[in-house]
Design a protein around this motif. Structure first.
Motif, PDB file in Angstrom:
ATOM      1  N   PRO A 208       0.748  -1.238   0.046  1.00 30.02           N
ATOM      2  CA  PRO A 208      -0.124  -0.065  -0.021  1.00 30.02           C
ATOM      3  C   PRO A 208       0.840   1.331  -0.018  1.00 30.02           C
ATOM      4  CG  PRO A 208       0.090  -1.098   2.224  1.00 30.02           C
ATOM      5  CD  PRO A 208       0.750  -1.999   1.360  1.00 30.02           C
ATOM      6  N   SER A 209       0.343   2.397  -0.411  1.00 27.14           N
ATOM      7  CA  SER A 209       1.160   3.663  -0.495  1.00 27.14           C
ATOM      8  C   SER A 209       1.130   4.494   0.811  1.00 27.14           C
ATOM      9  CB  SER A 209       0.585   4.497  -1.747  1.00 27.14           C
ATOM     10  OG  SER A 209      -0.899   4.831  -1.497  1.00 27.14           O
ATOM     11  N   GLY A 210      -0.013   3.938   1.776  1.00 26.11           N
ATOM     12  CA  GLY A 210       0.038   4.649   2.900  1.00 26.11           C
ATOM     13  C   GLY A 210      -0.679   3.630   3.967  1.00 26.11           C
ATOM     14  N   ASP A 211      -1.317   4.233   4.894  1.00 26.48           N
ATOM     15  CA  ASP A 211      -2.044   3.351   5.891  1.00 26.48           C
ATOM     16  C   ASP A 211      -3.058   2.652   5.183  1.00 26.48           C
ATOM     17  OD1 ASP A 211      -0.462   4.606   7.844  1.00 26.48           O
ATOM     18  OD2 ASP A 211      -2.045   5.854   8.579  1.00 26.48           O
ATOM     19  N   ALA A 212      -2.941   1.251   5.787  1.00 28.62           N
ATOM     20  CA  ALA A 212      -3.896   0.314   4.970  1.00 28.62           C
ATOM     21  C   ALA A 212      -4.391  -0.693   6.077  1.00 28.62           C
ATOM     22  CB  ALA A 212      -3.317  -0.195   3.919  1.00 28.62           C
ATOM     23  N   TRP A 213      -5.759  -0.997   6.039  1.00 29.92           N
ATOM     24  CA  TRP A 213      -6.159  -2.037   6.995  1.00 29.92           C
ATOM     25  C   TRP A 213      -6.559  -3.370   6.184  1.00 29.92           C
ATOM     26  CZ3 TRP A 213      -5.667  -2.772  11.651  1.00 29.92           C
ATOM     27  CH2 TRP A 213      -6.499  -3.561  12.235  1.00 29.92           C
ATOM     28  N   GLY A 214      -6.080  -3.298   4.969  1.00 32.40           N
ATOM     29  CA  GLY A 214      -6.402  -4.557   4.217  1.00 32.40           C
ATOM     30  C   GLY A 214      -4.939  -5.736   4.496  1.00 32.40           C
ATOM     31  N   VAL A 215      -4.650  -6.367   3.584  1.00 31.24           N
ATOM     32  CA  VAL A 215      -3.904  -7.447   3.953  1.00 31.24           C
ATOM     33  C   VAL A 215      -2.389  -6.740   3.441  1.00 31.24           C
ATOM     34  CG1 VAL A 215      -2.804  -9.671   3.096  1.00 31.24           C
ATOM     35  CG2 VAL A 215      -5.348  -9.623   3.347  1.00 31.24           C
ATOM     36  N   THR A 216      -1.470  -7.035   4.181  1.00 31.25           N
ATOM     37  CA  THR A 216      -0.300  -6.481   3.804  1.00 31.25           C
ATOM     38  C   THR A 216       0.782  -7.808   3.584  1.00 31.25           C
ATOM     39  OG1 THR A 216       0.452  -5.976   5.847  1.00 31.25           O
ATOM     40  CG2 THR A 216      -0.261  -4.142   4.725  1.00 31.25           C
TER      41      THR A 216
END
Length: 359
Positions: A208-216
């Motif tokens: 992600p390019s920033g804060d993300a609540w998905g899968v990393t």
């Protein structure tokens, strides 16, 4: 230097890293003597796979408070406390020895007044190494009945945390046939297959390019040949996967999803896993701590989520509500780990008021 910072200096001087069981036990000795001895409650000492713990059992607890005393490695200077501009610096000042102290100081004050809080206390020493002390003690029945569990082991958020991602560390392994790199046609190089597998995983779960609540999904460790001119018979990449409970409820579900993405010639191996954590934000103790924290800090403390993982997962996985709220700080595990001294003082006061309300 204040008494709080004096205690913090002593606390972080214990290099409670890795498998140093002797130092971890000595640190818990200091905590027992300094903060817990006046409670008069049953105190249980033990270890899980060499990692020491202390459990203080209240006969009728209204909550279990828990924390860990181990830290990640740091440079020599990080085990000496420094402070400037309202911040204290050192290994573990935020994660989580400073946070531990805010509870321990208020707890000792209450016990010394003869007002022992209706709280059971668990301190472990294997959280940073992926240990399972809380889970094993829960399964063994050592901790007894727990209505709700609470810890100040937050990341860099200032929120009360009621949701955390699950974690899965997976080793992606490609196999081939070793040989001389000058004659690759005589070998089967596993490295291109490994690269294809990692690319397929990252295509499904791009950074992600920033804060993300998905899968990393983050590649972290690579292993291959033992010589620059030798094709290995095996190559591997360890990936760190974090997932919210809305995507997968368990690490097993996440692992099954990953298995469908890797090409032939590769296999996946689970290195370690951690369940996601969720607690109802409307839980009475969550609301009570928020009300106390709002009053002490003079601001409205948000209720939110955090990207990391903590020992709170062991409780929620067994149906016990658990949540987190800790002092403000930053650069966890970094060279400039810090905690706000004002926030430490506020959290001591939050614990003081909470104990009075619980009693």
């Amino acid at each position: 230097m204040s008494a709080l910072l004096d205690h913090l200096q002593t606390f972080i001087a214990f290099r409670t890293v890795g498998n140093d069981s002797a130092t971890k036990a000595a640190c818990l000795d200091w905590i027992e003597t300094t903060f817990l001895s006046s409670s008069g409650l049953e105190l249980v000492r033990g270890d899980v796979q060499g990692a020491s713990y202390v459990f203080l059992r209240h006969p009728k607890p209204k909550m279990l408070w828990f924390g860990h005393t181990d830290v990640v490695p740091g440079s020599d200077d990080q085990f000496t406390l420094t402070s400037r501009d309202g911040r204290a610096y050192g290994r573990g000042v935020k994660d989580m020895k400073g946070a531990d102290l805010t509870f321990l100081i208020a707890y000792k004050e209450a016990c010394d007044r003869g007002a022992v809080p209706p709280v059971s206390v668990l301190l472990t020493s294997d959280e940073e190494t992926g240990g399972h002390t809380p889970g094993e003690l829960l399964d063994a029945g050592t901790l007894g009945v727990i209505p709700v569990a609470f810890t100040p082991d937050t990341g860099d958020t200032d929120a009360i945390v009621t949701e955390m991602k699950g974690a899965l560390w997976v080793r992606v392994v490609a196999t081939g046939k070793s040989g001389h790199a000058a004659m690759p046609w005589k070998s089967e190089n596993p490295v291109p297959v490994l690269m294809e597998a990692v690319a397929a995983l990252q295509k499904k779960f791009p950074q992600p390019s920033g804060d993300a609540w998905g899968v990393t999904l983050t590649p972290t460790l690579l292993s291959g040949s033992d010589a620059r001119n030798r094709i290995p018979d095996e190559a591997s990449c360890t990936v760190d996967v974090r997932f919210p409970p809305t995507v997968c409820k368990t690490p097993g579900e996440m692992f099954s999803l990953l298995q469908k993405l890797v090409p032939a010639g590769c296999r996946l191996e689970i290195v370690e896993s951690a369940d996601p954590m969720f607690c109802d934000p409307a839980h009475p103790l969550v609301r009570q701590i928020k009300a106390v924290a709002d009053a002490v800090t003079g601001s409205s403390i948000p209720i939110g989520r955090d990207y990391g993982s903590s020992d709170a997962r062991f409780f929620t996985a067994r149906g016990i509500p658990a949540f987190l709220y800790g002092p403000v700080g930053g650069d966890l595990h970094g060279a400039k780990e810090w905690v706000s001294v004002k926030s430490l003082e506020e959290h001591v006061e939050i614990n003081r008021r909470l104990f009075k309300e619980l009693s």
